[in-house]
Enzyme design. Structure first.
Site, PDB file in Angstrom:
ATOM      1  N   SER A  93     109.606 -15.814 -72.521  1.00  0.00           N
ATOM      2  CA  SER A  93     110.431 -14.933 -71.524  1.00  0.00           C
ATOM      3  C   SER A  93     109.822 -13.592 -71.218  1.00  0.00           C
ATOM      4  O   SER A  93     110.213 -13.023 -70.348  1.00  0.00           O
ATOM      5  CB  SER A  93     111.558 -15.043 -71.924  1.00  0.00           C
ATOM      6  OG  SER A  93     112.570 -16.128 -71.460  1.00  0.00           O
TER       7      SER A  93
ATOM      8  N   SER B 162     112.541 -15.171 -68.636  1.00  0.00           N
ATOM      9  CA  SER B 162     113.720 -14.475 -68.061  1.00  0.00           C
ATOM     10  C   SER B 162     113.491 -13.169 -67.898  1.00  0.00           C
ATOM     11  O   SER B 162     114.338 -12.382 -67.484  1.00  0.00           O
ATOM     12  CB  SER B 162     114.679 -14.962 -69.000  1.00  0.00           C
ATOM     13  OG  SER B 162     114.690 -14.241 -70.501  1.00  0.00           O
TER      14      SER B 162
ATOM     15  N   LYS C 179     115.486  -4.289 -70.483  1.00  0.00           N
ATOM     16  CA  LYS C 179     116.199  -5.965 -69.941  1.00  0.00           C
ATOM     17  C   LYS C 179     117.485  -5.776 -70.264  1.00  0.00           C
ATOM     18  O   LYS C 179     117.741  -5.353 -71.193  1.00  0.00           O
ATOM     19  CB  LYS C 179     115.427  -7.042 -70.828  1.00  0.00           C
ATOM     20  CG  LYS C 179     115.858  -8.468 -70.625  1.00  0.00           C
ATOM     21  CD  LYS C 179     115.196  -9.391 -71.298  1.00  0.00           C
ATOM     22  CE  LYS C 179     115.527 -10.813 -70.650  1.00  0.00           C
ATOM     23  NZ  LYS C 179     114.756 -12.013 -71.351  1.00  0.00           N
TER      24      LYS C 179
END
Ligand SMILES: [Zn+2]
Lengths: 479, 100, 486
Positions: free
Chosen positions: C173, C149, C74
């Site tokens: 997330s 996210s 990420k």
């Protein structure tokens, strides 16, 4: 108009003498090239995290204890949020409602009287960076070397009543920090900094007047000057029946005035909250005791002891405790001589003059307290004269040799043998009949001339007391 | 709890965010809605039951993590400056800072 | 071999020389090339990944399962020399001077970084629509969000572009996108995995964890990244146990708690049924199920949406255009520079949360908002502690719905926030939790959440693994990924 009383509180920042910064392992170095001691942590790089320097904590706790603060078993770090180019994270890691030290005090001597100044709190925090301003005034430059240098902030109670007291308080703080090896406290390098709050109120009134805050007083002299100026300024405003505006002011050394930095309306809202990146500080009783044990005898205690134990005048005690090194030097010397006052005289006179001229610190010289004590003892037991001792001390400082070695090398042992001196005196008297007659005729000065002749004959090695006595005896005997 | 445009401007100024006239009203409404929801924390029942409850400000199970006071490597100066939007002679350049 | 194979299988293949590490890196590049123009999971593909893979080829050893295995991060985990943006314009072009501890550990383990994954800007969001650059799409249905996210991470793994990825979880997330994309997502206990190098959103809640196809893979990746890090003061001083050894398949006697608070009216019927079925399966395997109560759950969202923005408002203050990142060009004075830089650099959701957080911390409101939220947090932790007196694991839906449509909630922040109701309390309490696929409804996966005791990842993984094996569902393969030749 009623008499006014000045009320001053000081906020003192002291850089802790660690090798590395408080939350990262960048080395602390004064005067390094810009941005040469910077890492992701102190640069405020995204994702970097702080880890507390154990020595910064230890020095902070030691300082708090030396200032007679109580040190709670737990405290924490908070974030103080504000935007400024010298603050890379846009928050300063500081301590808000749980500082490492609270409710302390120190004592200062004001006009021979002891006065206690309360200390509200001592807290740990990180230093900010340095801003350099372009001479054209259009841009500023940011150097982050100083970011993250450990500081303690020492906040006093509003117990200070004059600019002079403020200076004395600051000097005492410096002294204590130096004694505890917490900081070198060099104001010119910024490792000791001082902001002040000052207000006036009618004598006898309890509530405080409106205060102003003064920043940028970067020497002991400027602290006193700045506060004196501000005291006058406020007195003038009140005398005109006007009100003091609550402001932050900046001391301008060049003009000797204070300038407005910001008004109350611009006051910051720092939005303090506990820093989630740093676990709470938890201190065991043993840890706190260990820090307390690191505190040496402090200047105030030492001054008192020197007066009591060695019978020194307060002035001497004050001079000799100006630094821990000097005080310890004196202490070790005084313990080894018969008359401690003579040790004080030698150190305050010859030695300090030498240090000043050579720009050295007491721990940088060749002559140890033991060597100085040996020299003084040689005077005390009549081996050498004080005059020769002065020359010897210079040689000792230059060569690093001890007094006995130099005396042997130079054949400087004092002549105290009465027979030998009597023989020389007879020769001197015989050669100076006029002087002898002058003395007999009541000219006291003539004696000095005869003694001088004796000293010349012995190249200064004659014991002056015996010489005096022998000459007087011979003159009297010759009548 | 509802936020006025003035509140929005105040908070935006603290956060160094510029809010246009057009955004003010919308933000005032959005933030008011969110804060109105969050205001359930201020209901009397909950407030009463929170009396004396400690705050949880730190998740960490460990306390008092420290490191030795031993110097480590700093970044090479060119790396420190590598991402700088504006720099001169190893320093970050910013518009003039007026306050002393 | 493809990236729906388990890490163990990939490793065996490398050992048997059925493929080389550089071939795996190539395979990953091909998958990205053929799928990512539709999925948009990657923000950045590493230029030297094949060369990096080649370097691992000589050292692949029996015990080093991750040697030569491609993965992606990420984009809120710092990678030295590789652009790291948090999907924000304010960090466009930012090249970190150091790597996150997790990136270093995976590198040490021999894993090969393929690139950086899309996300909601600064991890603020539940759909990856808040990316400053472009939204990521759900490989199961390109009209749907992948969750957020860590939407890029979930989508990349679900589409078989990489066999595993790391995400971060502040309020769900990792778990929610894992549920939406039909993969396994593990949020470890707070402090188990170092946050050093994870760009902070909410420091007391953030935690890094793996997204994988199977529970065993999650255990393998966790093993590589868990454990004390001297550079993170909040990292726990514990030795990570052997997580794979915990995967016994045996849940007999295990006590499972069901909290009615997690099965409220917002939970869709299909999700509810799938989760109920999963619980029944666990019972068949010998676990006992009992109701528990987590009474302060109703306050969790409020507390979270004060605490997280408050910390974020401070964490994101450093993006000021002075030392890194993008500075607004037309600024006159310093204040102007700050305001223009931050207003143009941050997206609207980030600005919204900064404003809420600033408000919650500001003078006069701190006690009513921030402090009270932190007290509520204490009660929520206590709820869990009480519950874990009588049960070993708590089971719930991961999200109340399956993946929603792009654009469906993006203009309604509060509704978007409400979709995190099952995951947020876990972050507030710092506990470990995992989401595993438990069904597919109308072509969209459903996630089953299991919550464990603090630092008891072993039990959590054991239950998740036993369920996964019995349900026979892993790995899930979206239709999109099937048509791709590799
Ligand atoms: Zn540093």
């Amino acid at each position: 108009m009623t008499a006014l009383e000045t009320v001053i509180g000081l906020e003192v920042h002291v850089e802790l003498g660690t090798k590395t910064k408080i939350f990262c392992s960048c080395a602390v170095e004064f005067g390094a090239p810009p941005n040469s001691h910077v890492c992701p942590v102190c640069l405020g790089s995204p994702g970097a995290l702080p880890v507390l320097n154990e020595q910064a904590l230890a020095l902070g706790i030691r300082a708090a204890l030396a200032l007679n603060c109580s040190v709670p078993a737990q405290s924490k770090f908070d974030r103080k949020n504000y935007f400024y180019p010298d603050s890379p994270k846009a928050y300063q890691i500081s301590q808000y409602d749980e500082p490492i030290g609270q409710h302390g005090f120190i004592e200062i001597a004001v006009g021979g009287e002891k006065k206690r100044i309360g200390i509200t709190r001592v807290h740990l925090e990180e230093d900010a960076g340095k801003l350099n301003h372009s001479p054209y005034g259009d841009v500023s430059f940011v150097d982050l070397n100083r970011v993250g240098i450990p500081l303690i902030e020492i906040v006093s109670e509003p117990d200070i009543r004059s600019a002079e007291e403020a200076r004395l308080y600051l000097e005492e703080i410096r002294s204590i920090m130096q004694y505890c090896l917490v900081s070198e406290c060099r104001m010119e390098e910024g490792s000791l900094r001082c902001d002040a709050n000052i207000s006036l109120r009618p004598v006898g009134q309890r509530e405080f007047g409106t205060k102003t805050e003064i920043k940028n007083m970067n020497s002991f002299r400027n602290v006193q000057r700045g506060l004196e100026y501000e005291q006058e300024r406020q007195t003038g405003i009140l005398a005109r029946g006007e009100n003091i505006a609550q402001q932050t002011l900046r001391w301008d050394e060049a003009t000797g005035t204070t300038l407005v930095m910001r008004s109350k309306e611009d006051a910051h809202d720092y939005r303090y909250f506990p820093d989630p990146d740093l676990p709470r500080i938890v201190l065991s009783a043993a840890y706190i005791d260990a820090r307390r044990d690191e505190i040496p005898e402090l200047p105030a205690q030492m001054r008192e002891r020197f007066e009591r134990e060695y019978g020194l005048p307060a002035y001497d005690a004050g001079v000799l405790t100006a630094s821990r090194g000097l005080a310890e030097y004196f202490d070790q010397t005084a313990q080894r001589v018969r008359d401690p006052k003579s040790a004080s005289n030698w150190i305050m006179g010859e030695l300090l003059a030498y240090l000043k001229a050579a720009m050295l610190e007491i721990d940088e010289i060749h002559v140890t307290p033991f060597a100085l004590a040996d020299l003084i003892r040689l005077i005390e037991d009549g081996t050498i004269s004080a005059k020769i001792a002065k020359t010897l001390l210079k040689d000792m400082l230059d060569s690093g040799k001890d007094a006995k070695t130099l005396i042997a090398e130079q054949g400087l042992i004092q002549i105290s043998d009465e027979g030998e001196l009597r023989a020389i005196a007879l020769r001197v008297l015989a050669a100076n009949p006029k002087t002898v007659d002058d003395y007999r005729a009541g000219k006291e000065k003539a004696l000095g001339s005869l003694v001088g002749q004796m000293m010349k004959e012995t190249r200064g090695k004659a014991n002056p007391q015996i010489v005096n006595r022998v000459i007087l005896e011979l003159i009297a005997g010759g009548e | 709890m509802s936020l006025s445009r003035k509140d929005v401007l105040h908070v935006a100024a603290l956060a160094r965010l510029h809010v246009t006239d057009a955004e003010q009203e919308a933000l005032a409404q959005e933030l008011s809605r969110i804060l109105a929801y969050a205001a359930q924390l201020n209901t009397l029942d909950l407030v009463a039951s929170l009396a004396g409850v400690e705050v949880t400000s730190h998740m960490s199970v460990s306390s008092m993590v420290t490191r030795p006071d031993a110097p480590g490597e700093s970044l090479p100066p060119e790396v420190v400056m590598a991402n700088a939007p504006d720099a001169e002679e190893q320093q970050f350049r910013v518009p003039a800072v007026l306050e002393g | 071999m493809d990236f729906f194979s388990s890490l163990q299988e990939l490793h065996a293949g490398l050992l048997k020389r059925e493929a080389t590490a550089s071939e795996l890196a190539d395979l990953s590049l091909q998958r990205i090339a053929s799928l990512d123009d539709r999925v948009h999971a990657f923000l950045h593909v590493s230029a030297d990944c094949v060369a990096a893979a080649k370097e691992t080829e000589t050292v692949i050893g029996q015990e080093r399962i991750l040697d030569g295995i491609p993965y992606a991060l990420k984009d809120n985990m710092c990678t030295r020399g590789i652009e790291t943006t948090c999907a924000s314009h304010i960090l466009k072009g930012y090249i970190p001077p150091y790597s996150a501890t997790v990136a270093e550990r995976l590198n040490d383990a021999g894993a090969v970084l393929m690139g950086k994954l899309n996300m909601d800007e600064f991890a603020m969001g539940s759909s990856t629509e808040n990316s400053g650059f472009f939204p990521t799409r759900n490989p199961w249905n390109l009209e749907r969000v992948p969750g957020g996210s860590s939407g890029g991470a979930a989508a990349a793994v679900a589409a078989g572009m990489v066999p595993f990825a790391l995400g971060s979880d502040t309020g769900g997330s990792i778990r929610q996108p894992a549920a939406f994309c039909g993969v396994v997502g593990l949020k470890p206990s707070y402090g188990l995995v170092s946050r050093f190098g994870l760009v902070a959103f909410a420091s007391s809640l953030d935690q890094i964890g793996p997204l994988t196809h199977t529970v065993e893979d999650a255990a393998i990746v966790l093993q590589a990244i868990a454990g004390k890090d001297e550079r993170d003061s909040t990292s726990a001083n514990i030795q990570a146990p052997d997580y794979r050894a915990a995967l016994t398949g045996d849940v007999r006697g295990l006590r499972i708690g069901i909290a009615s608070e997690y099965f409220g009216p917002s939970v869709e019927i299909g999700v509810r049924n799938a989760v109920t079925k999963a619980i029944a399966l666990l019972e068949q395997l010998g676990a006992t199920v009992s109701p528990i109560s987590l009474p302060h759950t109703e306050y969790a969202l409020s507390a979270y949406y004060l605490i997280a923005p408050a910390e974020a408002s401070s964490n994101l203050a450093r993006y000021d255009g002075v030392r890194y990142g993008v500075r607004a060009v037309d600024a006159g004075n310093l204040l102007d520079m700050y305001e223009k830089t931050r207003s143009t650099g941050f997206g609207s959701e980030v600005k919204r949360r900064i404003l809420i957080g600033t408000y919650a911390l500001s003078s006069g409101y701190y006690d009513d908002y921030y402090k009270r939220a932190q007290q509520v947090r204490t009660l929520i932790r206590q709820d869990f502690l009480d519950a874990f007196e009588s049960v070993d694991v708590i089971v719930s839906p991961t999200a109340p719905t399956t993946a929603f449509r792009l654009g469906e909630k993006v203009h309604d922040p509060l509704t978007m926030y409400l979709s995190d109701i099952c995951t947020i309390p876990v972050n507030l309490a710092g506990l470990p939790a995992i989401s595993v696929p438990c069904g597919v409804i109308d072509g969209l996966p459903v996630g089953l959440q299991m919550i464990g005791r603090m630092f008891d990842e072993q039990t959590l993984l054991r239950v998740a693994h036993a369920y996964e094996q019995a349900a026979g569902m892993a790995p899930l393969r979206p239709a999109l990924a099937m048509g791709v030749k590799a």
